[in-house]
Design an enzyme around this catalytic site. Structure first.
Site, mmCIF file in Angstrom:
data_model
loop_
_atom_site.group_PDB
_atom_site.id
_atom_site.type_symbol
_atom_site.label_atom_id
_atom_site.label_comp_id
_atom_site.label_asym_id
_atom_site.label_seq_id
_atom_site.Cartn_x
_atom_site.Cartn_y
_atom_site.Cartn_z
ATOM 1 N N SER A 143 -3.129 -9.050 7.095
ATOM 2 C CA SER A 143 -2.770 -7.668 7.389
ATOM 3 C C SER A 143 -2.110 -7.661 8.773
ATOM 4 O O SER A 143 -2.749 -7.950 9.782
ATOM 5 C CB SER A 143 -4.025 -6.799 7.361
ATOM 6 O OG SER A 143 -3.769 -5.585 8.004
ATOM 7 N N ARG A 188 0.670 4.326 17.481
ATOM 8 C CA ARG A 188 0.224 5.321 16.499
ATOM 9 C C ARG A 188 0.448 6.774 16.905
ATOM 10 O O ARG A 188 0.911 7.571 16.087
ATOM 11 C CB ARG A 188 -1.245 5.086 16.113
ATOM 12 C CG ARG A 188 -1.458 3.838 15.266
ATOM 13 C CD ARG A 188 -0.634 3.863 13.997
ATOM 14 N NE ARG A 188 -0.898 2.706 13.133
ATOM 15 C CZ ARG A 188 -0.221 1.568 13.160
ATOM 16 N NH1 ARG A 188 0.757 1.404 14.020
ATOM 17 N NH2 ARG A 188 -0.519 0.575 12.341
ATOM 18 N N ASP A 233 0.823 -1.226 0.000
ATOM 19 C CA ASP A 233 0.000 0.000 0.000
ATOM 20 C C ASP A 233 0.849 1.265 0.000
ATOM 21 O O ASP A 233 0.647 2.161 -0.819
ATOM 22 C CB ASP A 233 -0.899 0.041 1.250
ATOM 23 C CG ASP A 233 -2.130 -0.840 1.097
ATOM 24 O OD1 ASP A 233 -2.433 -1.273 -0.035
ATOM 25 O OD2 ASP A 233 -2.787 -1.098 2.123
ATOM 26 N N ASP A 266 -6.728 3.119 13.189
ATOM 27 C CA ASP A 266 -5.450 3.816 13.064
ATOM 28 C C ASP A 266 -5.595 5.188 12.431
ATOM 29 O O ASP A 266 -4.884 6.126 12.790
ATOM 30 C CB ASP A 266 -4.454 2.958 12.275
ATOM 31 C CG ASP A 266 -4.038 1.718 13.059
ATOM 32 O OD1 ASP A 266 -4.083 1.782 14.301
ATOM 33 O OD2 ASP A 266 -3.685 0.708 12.432
#
Ligand code: ARG
Length: 429
Positions: free
Chosen positions: A202, A121, A40, A150
């Site tokens: 993922s 994060r 990605d 996220d």
């Protein structure tokens, strides 16, 4: 009339602006991209240059993801046209400023999730702000989708710390599926790690844990396939001999394992190794996301599964019944704030002041027995224990604790409850 259960469809074009911090195409000239090296963000690196006619600075952050080769990631970013590619080792800051407060707050969300991603994060986004300013970027780009947590954590952080910066989240806007992404990658010479045949899980990981989502995990009736466990030994393959390890805490902070003092990063890594060997820390659960969706997650949290129960036990030993009851409520609040992307909310810092105060007393040693997927407290000692073996023993009576006084206590303790019970019984007939 519409059926109340019918889901209304909201239609937006990719460029509908729904928040003031989102960048309009004309406003973007230099972008700080949070770059992992995966498909990605590699597609994004190229796509941003083409779509916005902008320069891209790639930023990759090391939070202790096992087995990552950062030279390779950096090289890939440069090869894809990044004007600069930075790799930051933030393990120490992550451990000290994010994981340690989480340990002090016994931080678990939804009874099972030790928040490794949620803790990472805000730090990642804080560093993105720092490096965006350093490189004169006007915009930060990240690879989050529109369905996860996220995006909330990253954008809330950026909007809080740097109101002047704009955000783009191409994955959320573009209409590319995985097939088209792979096609785009092929056309632009972007290497695809692990090949294109099989959709990968993922994955997100750091030194506090690892998550897997996607593929069969979305089928709630599908028990875990063995190949999902890339970190923790499967319990059935773990050693037949149990191992007892001693974790030492000072003021709520783990400082030594089996008598060996370690820096915080090394200690977290050592705890993870022990858990990995004994199959400890596998979680398979349903989680309530911030945005309203439920998701099934598979976590491997070998360090957290040893250190959190050890800390909680020691804290219970040194706290009073009132402190222990109250702290659980604040712990839950802390975990939810952090889960929900509100790391910079002042209430979190207020709660930390309380956590620190309680943890002043949390010094001592906890023995944890590790065996085939299990981590269980077996011993505890503390100079601050609110515990007196003389008083607690069943063997003798007398001294400071008069057993003769107990019936009087019981009569008064139960007074209101008994009165209410009797009154209601009389009224009810
Ligand atoms: N459900 C967890 C969380 O919200 C893990 C998310 C993993 N993130 C990811 N990008 N795969 O914190």
């Amino acid at each position: 009339m519409t059926d109340a259960t019918e889901t209304p469809v909201v239609r937006t074009t990719p460029h509908t602006r729904t928040a003031s911090y989102l960048a309009e195409p004309g406003e973007v000239s230099r972008v700080l991209l949070l770059y992992s090296g995966g498909l990605d963000t590699s597609v994004m690196l190229k796509w941003i240059q083409d779509e916005y006619d902008a320069e891209v600075v790639a930023l990759t952050i090391n939070l202790g993801q096992p087995g990552e080769d950062y030279d390779v990631v950096k090289g890939k970013a440069e090869q894809l046209g990044a004007v600069a590619a930075e790799v930051v080792d933030a393990r120490e800051e992550f451990a000290r400023e994010y994981v340690v407060p989480a340990i002090k707050a016994n931080a678990i969300y939804g009874l099972a999730y030790p928040l490794f991603t949620a803790l990472g994060r805000p730090l990642i986004a804080k560093l993105a702000v720092e490096y965006a300013r350093r490189h004169g970027c006007d915009t930060i780009a990240h690879g989050c989708t529109g369905k996860g947590n996220d995006q909330v954590r990253i954008e809330a952080t950026i909007a809080t710390l740097a109101p002047e910066l704009k955000v783009i989240a191409p994955v959320r806007g573009w209409q590319m599926g995985r097939e088209e992404e792979i096609e785009y990658a092929r056309r632009n010479g972007i290497p695809i790690k692990g090949g294109a045949e099989q959709t990968p899980y993922s994955i997100d990981d750091n030194l506090w844990g690892r998550s897997s989502e996607g593929r069969w995990i979305e089928d709630l009736t599908h028990a875990p396939d063995d190949d999902v466990f890339q970190l923790v030994t499967r319990p059935e393959e773990a050693p037949d001999e149990p191992q007892t390890v001693e974790i030492e805490f000072e003021r709520g902070v783990p400082v030594a394992i089996d008598g060996e003092r370690l820096g915080i990063v090394a200690l977290l890594e050592r705890a993870a190794q022990l858990g990995i060997a004994h199959g400890v820390g596998i979680v398979d659960h349903i989680e309530d996301r911030i945005v309203g969706l439920k998701v099934r997650d598979i976590y491997e949290v070998p360090a957290a599964a040893i250190l959190l129960p050890a800390h909680a036990e020691l804290e219970r030993l040194v706290g009073t019944i009132h402190q222990n009851q109250f702290k659980g409520e604040l712990d839950r609040k802390w975990a939810y704030l952090v889960y929900a992307g509100l790391w910079w909310e002042p209430l979190r810092t207020d709660l930390d002041a309380y956590m620190d105060s309680v943890n002043e007393q949390v010094t001592g040693k906890i023995g944890m027995k590790l065996y085939k997927g299990m981590a269980r407290v077996v011993t505890r000692e503390s100079p601050n224990a609110v515990y007196d073996a003389q008083l607690a023993t069943f063997e003798t009576s007398g001294g400071l604790f008069s057993q003769q006084a107990s019936p009087g206590f019981i009569e008064l303790w139960s007074l209101q409850s008994r009165m209410a019970y009797r009154l209601r019984a009389e009224r009810g007939g």
